[in-house]
Design an enzyme around this catalytic site. Sequence first.
Site, PDB file in Angstrom:
ATOM      1  CG  ASP A  26      -1.705   1.235   1.422  1.00  0.00           C
ATOM      2  OD1 ASP A  26      -2.362   1.659   0.453  1.00  0.00           O
ATOM      3  OD2 ASP A  26      -1.675   1.806   2.533  1.00  0.00           O
ATOM      4  CG  ASP A  28      -1.766   7.429   0.360  1.00  0.00           C
ATOM      5  OD1 ASP A  28      -0.749   7.611  -0.340  1.00  0.00           O
ATOM      6  OD2 ASP A  28      -2.913   7.724  -0.017  1.00  0.00           O
TER       7      ASP A  28
END
Length: 284
Positions: A26, A28
């Site tokens: 991922d 952020d």
Amino acid sequence: MTDTSPERTSTTPSADRTHRVAAFFDLDKTVIAKSSALAFSRPFFDEGLINRRSVLKSSYAQFLFLVTAADHDQVENLRRHVTDMCRGWDVEQVRAIVNETLHDVVNPLVFAEAADLIAEHRRRGHDVVLISASGREMVEPIGDLLGVDHVEASEMRVVDGHYTGELEFYCYGENKAIAMTALAESRGYDLAASFAYSDSITDLPMLAAVGHPVAVNPDRQLRKRATDEGWPVMSFDRPVPLRARIPTPSSRMAAALAVGAGMAAVSGVGVHAFLHRRHRTRSA
């Protein structure tokens, strides 16, 4: 990077491409310390795409994103804000702004621990995949900087070269797992042997899709789930200039040759050992 989206029909991988291992990251709050979708608010303002009110609203949204656990409702609010803000923008202008300001905007935000982990996976011969709910126009250049093998990201609908404010594909929640499965089929990844890293309970489908899920800077719900499942938990808190941690694409081949020459010396050092060292250090 190959452009593969989950809607496309993938081909059956040949036998010599099966059982490859991938590490899915991922973006952020896992690889970078803030929302990639909002990180470019200032450059977009400087180029006249957004006004001061939008900058202030983006800053407030970023503040909430950083100090709270981003649950489903918060993520949806952020998505609506970003897509509404982008309606009518010229796609090529956005790409130009992102490419011109990428180093200034993203360079200071990359977690040193994430950069080290990406480098470790690459040393082990694993493909590295960046998977994010942010738009492809932002995520792909970040992926290039990180030297990843592939990017999966949200796709905004474009008509006559401008964003309509609607999404063709939202790379979020269950859709991340769908994208990972399609990518595994087309590239021969063994998901049971692969890794996934995320900070949010909204990425539970992504984490559950692999044999080695890892919670990074987890929100409260994900931390509880990780504890219940016995998943490793890692804390990333040291953003550093990216170029100090990861070779640029132009130097990647030389780095690969150096790694290959010394592979015999490090062949016993795996990602599991890396995770164990990190976990032990954080627990001490």
